[in-house]
Scaffold this motif. Sequence first.
Motif: not given
Length: 226
Positions: A153-178
Amino acid sequence: ILGRLAAFYKSQTRREDARKVYAQYKDPIEGQSQIAYSFREEQKWDPAIAIYRTLSSQDQKLPHRWKGEMALTYRYASKCDEAVAAYRELMQEDTEHASQWEWQIACTYRDFQRWQDAIKAFRQTETFPEAYNQMASCHRQLKEYKEAISLYYQVIGSDPPSAPWALLQVGYTQEQAGDKEKAIRAFQQVCSKFSKTGQASEAHAYLQDKFKINATLGGDTAEAEK
């Protein structure tokens, strides 16, 4: 001519003959570097390292190049601490490129799955957002999902070009967390906020394939372009 002859000997697995040819090079630095590389190809780490160490003191023009090769050889030889020590020496000696060697220290720890050491090392680097992405990946290896998500989320808020990838990783990480619901919500946000990106297409497909959700709030590239 000597280079072609040495290459022929190597192709015939006559490596000692190839090294004898390299020793005849008019440029002894280049000849010794080829000998060291040939040892490395055979996974004969100790003689390769010894040559690189000697070259680092003999070559007045490019001493740091050879110590870098020495550190890399330690990594190939599965000697993490020795590689890190060599990179630390380079940080002190080659101050102009200290950040480069600092990054290599972090990558070395990561490659040897020393996740905590890698996180600390990446935190010391000045490479944003990649350092944050790497730290997040290490936290995921440690099953420290909250820490990873915070970094994304720090990447999402600070680096717009990386935001789509970082948010996608949030989804995968939430899934890993159950946490299925939060994962779905993150994937849907990728689709709605970044509908024309490759990450949206990936999230769209993942929602359909994994969760059987067709209403992804965007993310299908063909639909987004209509």
